[in-house]
Design a protein around this motif. Structure first.
Motif, PDB file in Angstrom:
ATOM      1  N   VAL A   1      36.813  71.088  37.017  1.00  9.10           N
ATOM      2  CA  VAL A   1      35.577  70.655  36.393  1.00  9.10           C
ATOM      3  C   VAL A   1      35.682  69.191  35.979  1.00  9.10           C
ATOM      4  O   VAL A   1      36.783  68.685  35.717  1.00  9.10           O
ATOM      5  CB  VAL A   1      35.264  71.545  35.166  1.00  9.10           C
ATOM      6  CG1 VAL A   1      36.309  71.330  34.063  1.00  9.10           C
ATOM      7  CG2 VAL A   1      33.862  71.310  34.642  1.00  9.10           C
ATOM      8  N   ILE A   2      34.548  68.531  35.930  1.00  5.30           N
ATOM      9  CA  ILE A   2      34.454  67.212  35.319  1.00  5.30           C
ATOM     10  C   ILE A   2      33.350  67.278  34.276  1.00  5.30           C
ATOM     11  O   ILE A   2      32.265  67.797  34.526  1.00  5.30           O
ATOM     12  CB  ILE A   2      34.209  66.104  36.359  1.00  5.30           C
ATOM     13  CG1 ILE A   2      34.249  64.725  35.695  1.00  5.30           C
ATOM     14  CG2 ILE A   2      32.911  66.316  37.119  1.00  5.30           C
ATOM     15  CD1 ILE A   2      34.405  63.581  36.701  1.00  5.30           C
ATOM     16  N   THR A   3      33.626  66.766  33.086  1.00  7.93           N
ATOM     17  CA  THR A   3      32.679  66.858  31.981  1.00  7.93           C
ATOM     18  C   THR A   3      31.646  65.753  32.049  1.00  7.93           C
ATOM     19  O   THR A   3      31.732  64.830  32.861  1.00  7.93           O
ATOM     20  CB  THR A   3      33.405  66.796  30.636  1.00  7.93           C
ATOM     21  OG1 THR A   3      33.919  65.469  30.427  1.00  7.93           O
ATOM     22  CG2 THR A   3      34.554  67.792  30.583  1.00  7.93           C
ATOM     23  N   TYR A   4      30.671  65.826  31.147  1.00  6.37           N
ATOM     24  CA  TYR A   4      29.602  64.837  31.121  1.00  6.37           C
ATOM     25  C   TYR A   4      30.116  63.436  30.800  1.00  6.37           C
ATOM     26  O   TYR A   4      29.453  62.449  31.131  1.00  6.37           O
ATOM     27  CB  TYR A   4      28.535  65.244  30.108  1.00  6.37           C
ATOM     28  CG  TYR A   4      29.000  65.204  28.669  1.00  6.37           C
ATOM     29  CD1 TYR A   4      29.597  66.322  28.084  1.00  6.37           C
ATOM     30  CD2 TYR A   4      28.834  64.068  27.897  1.00  6.37           C
ATOM     31  CE1 TYR A   4      30.028  66.293  26.775  1.00  6.37           C
ATOM     32  CE2 TYR A   4      29.258  64.027  26.586  1.00  6.37           C
ATOM     33  CZ  TYR A   4      29.859  65.142  26.025  1.00  6.37           C
ATOM     34  OH  TYR A   4      30.276  65.099  24.721  1.00  6.37           O
ATOM     35  N   ASN A   5      31.284  63.349  30.158  1.00  3.36           N
ATOM     36  CA  ASN A   5      31.847  62.042  29.838  1.00  3.36           C
ATOM     37  C   ASN A   5      33.024  61.661  30.737  1.00  3.36           C
ATOM     38  O   ASN A   5      33.716  60.689  30.464  1.00  3.36           O
ATOM     39  CB  ASN A   5      32.253  61.970  28.369  1.00  3.36           C
ATOM     40  CG  ASN A   5      33.311  62.990  28.003  1.00  3.36           C
ATOM     41  OD1 ASN A   5      33.775  63.756  28.845  1.00  3.36           O
ATOM     42  ND2 ASN A   5      33.702  62.999  26.741  1.00  3.36           N
ATOM     43  N   GLY A   6      33.256  62.441  31.804  1.00  2.00           N
ATOM     44  CA  GLY A   6      34.219  62.052  32.819  1.00  2.00           C
ATOM     45  C   GLY A   6      35.604  62.649  32.719  1.00  2.00           C
ATOM     46  O   GLY A   6      36.466  62.332  33.551  1.00  2.00           O
ATOM     47  N   SER A   7      35.872  63.501  31.754  1.00  2.00           N
ATOM     48  CA  SER A   7      37.164  64.167  31.670  1.00  2.00           C
ATOM     49  C   SER A   7      37.282  65.233  32.744  1.00  2.00           C
ATOM     50  O   SER A   7      36.304  65.899  33.079  1.00  2.00           O
ATOM     51  CB  SER A   7      37.357  64.791  30.290  1.00  2.00           C
ATOM     52  OG  SER A   7      37.329  63.807  29.276  1.00  2.00           O
ATOM     53  N   THR A   8      38.480  65.416  33.281  1.00  2.70           N
ATOM     54  CA  THR A   8      38.692  66.398  34.338  1.00  2.70           C
ATOM     55  C   THR A   8      39.742  67.424  33.956  1.00  2.70           C
ATOM     56  O   THR A   8      40.712  67.120  33.255  1.00  2.70           O
ATOM     57  CB  THR A   8      39.106  65.722  35.655  1.00  2.70           C
ATOM     58  OG1 THR A   8      40.296  64.954  35.449  1.00  2.70           O
ATOM     59  CG2 THR A   8      37.996  64.812  36.151  1.00  2.70           C
ATOM     60  N   TYR A   9      39.550  68.639  34.455  1.00  2.00           N
ATOM     61  CA  TYR A   9      40.479  69.740  34.255  1.00  2.00           C
ATOM     62  C   TYR A   9      40.506  70.551  35.544  1.00  2.00           C
ATOM     63  O   TYR A   9      39.468  70.749  36.176  1.00  2.00           O
ATOM     64  CB  TYR A   9      40.049  70.629  33.089  1.00  2.00           C
ATOM     65  CG  TYR A   9      39.843  69.882  31.799  1.00  2.00           C
ATOM     66  CD1 TYR A   9      40.883  69.709  30.897  1.00  2.00           C
ATOM     67  CD2 TYR A   9      38.600  69.341  31.489  1.00  2.00           C
ATOM     68  CE1 TYR A   9      40.696  69.011  29.723  1.00  2.00           C
ATOM     69  CE2 TYR A   9      38.404  68.640  30.312  1.00  2.00           C
ATOM     70  CZ  TYR A   9      39.457  68.483  29.425  1.00  2.00           C
ATOM     71  OH  TYR A   9      39.272  67.792  28.256  1.00  2.00           O
ATOM     72  N   SER A  10      41.689  71.035  35.920  1.00  2.00           N
ATOM     73  CA  SER A  10      41.836  71.787  37.159  1.00  2.00           C
ATOM     74  C   SER A  10      42.617  73.068  36.925  1.00  2.00           C
ATOM     75  O   SER A  10      43.396  73.171  35.981  1.00  2.00           O
ATOM     76  CB  SER A  10      42.542  70.946  38.221  1.00  2.00           C
ATOM     77  OG  SER A  10      41.800  69.777  38.531  1.00  2.00           O
ATOM     78  N   SER A  11      42.418  74.026  37.810  1.00  2.00           N
ATOM     79  CA  SER A  11      43.186  75.259  37.782  1.00  2.00           C
ATOM     80  C   SER A  11      44.666  74.943  37.935  1.00  2.00           C
ATOM     81  O   SER A  11      45.044  74.116  38.767  1.00  2.00           O
ATOM     82  CB  SER A  11      42.734  76.177  38.908  1.00  2.00           C
ATOM     83  OG  SER A  11      43.603  77.276  39.058  1.00  2.00           O
ATOM     84  N   PRO A  12      45.531  75.583  37.137  1.00  2.00           N
ATOM     85  CA  PRO A  12      46.966  75.304  37.258  1.00  2.00           C
ATOM     86  C   PRO A  12      47.513  75.491  38.666  1.00  2.00           C
ATOM     87  O   PRO A  12      48.403  74.735  39.083  1.00  2.00           O
ATOM     88  CB  PRO A  12      47.593  76.310  36.284  1.00  2.00           C
ATOM     89  CG  PRO A  12      46.531  76.541  35.263  1.00  2.00           C
ATOM     90  CD  PRO A  12      45.246  76.498  36.026  1.00  2.00           C
ATOM     91  N   SER A  13      46.992  76.462  39.403  1.00  2.00           N
ATOM     92  CA  SER A  13      47.492  76.731  40.742  1.00  2.00           C
ATOM     93  C   SER A  13      47.086  75.677  41.764  1.00  2.00           C
ATOM     94  O   SER A  13      47.686  75.595  42.836  1.00  2.00           O
ATOM     95  CB  SER A  13      47.023  78.110  41.215  1.00  2.00           C
ATOM     96  OG  SER A  13      45.609  78.153  41.337  1.00  2.00           O
ATOM     97  N   LEU A  14      46.090  74.875  41.447  1.00  2.00           N
ATOM     98  CA  LEU A  14      45.579  73.876  42.373  1.00  2.00           C
ATOM     99  C   LEU A  14      45.686  72.456  41.852  1.00  2.00           C
ATOM    100  O   LEU A  14      45.349  71.514  42.570  1.00  2.00           O
ATOM    101  CB  LEU A  14      44.113  74.168  42.706  1.00  2.00           C
ATOM    102  CG  LEU A  14      43.812  75.489  43.400  1.00  2.00           C
ATOM    103  CD1 LEU A  14      42.315  75.728  43.444  1.00  2.00           C
ATOM    104  CD2 LEU A  14      44.388  75.486  44.809  1.00  2.00           C
ATOM    105  N   LYS A  15      46.146  72.291  40.636  1.00  2.00           N
ATOM    106  CA  LYS A  15      46.110  71.001  39.964  1.00  2.00           C
ATOM    107  C   LYS A  15      46.789  69.890  40.759  1.00  2.00           C
ATOM    108  O   LYS A  15      46.265  68.772  40.834  1.00  2.00           O
ATOM    109  CB  LYS A  15      46.745  71.122  38.584  1.00  2.00           C
ATOM    110  CG  LYS A  15      46.646  69.871  37.733  1.00  2.00           C
ATOM    111  CD  LYS A  15      47.293  70.078  36.372  1.00  2.00           C
ATOM    112  CE  LYS A  15      46.616  71.199  35.610  1.00  2.00           C
ATOM    113  NZ  LYS A  15      47.189  71.371  34.249  1.00  2.00           N
TER     114      LYS A  15
END
Length: 122
Positions: A52-66
């Protein structure tokens, strides 16, 4: 009415990078308290949240795909994108983008694109 549309190549060769773009209409990807997510579904399997990317540009990914996943955005085009590197045939799936409503710890994927099939094959 917010609409999301995935686009990108439908065929990617093994070891290359899968790149998809989600174009958003009817709403801004910078609007507060929304985030923008990628989900996929391999044939015959369940949905897998990718990142995901948030409205202010932060990103987070699934641990298995990061380690293989990069999510970015272009606010001038109201688009966000997915890059998945070093793909194998196991990455063949229907890929979806979706808008996420964020309220404290609550997450709800409320609007989805129609999905696009990406096949990894030589």
């Amino acid at each position: 009415q917010v609409q999301l549309q995935e686009s990108g190549p439908g065929l990617v060769k093994p070891s290359q990078t899968l790149s998809l773009t989600c174009t958003v209409s009817g709403g801004s990807i910078t609007t507060s308290y929304y985030a923008w997510s990628w989900i996929r579904q391999p044939p015959g399997k369940g949905l897998e949240w990718m990142g995901v990317i948030t409205y202010n540009g932060s990103t987070y990914s699934s641990p298995s795909l990061k380690s293989r996943t990069s999510i970015s955005r272009d606010t001038s085009k109201n688009q966000f994108s997915l890059q998945l590197s070093s793909v194998t045939p196991e990455d063949t799936a229907v890929y979806y983008c979706a808008r996420v409503l964020v309220i404290i710890t609550y997450r709800y994927l409320e609007v989805w694109g129609q999905g696009t099939l990406v096949t990894v094959s030589s």
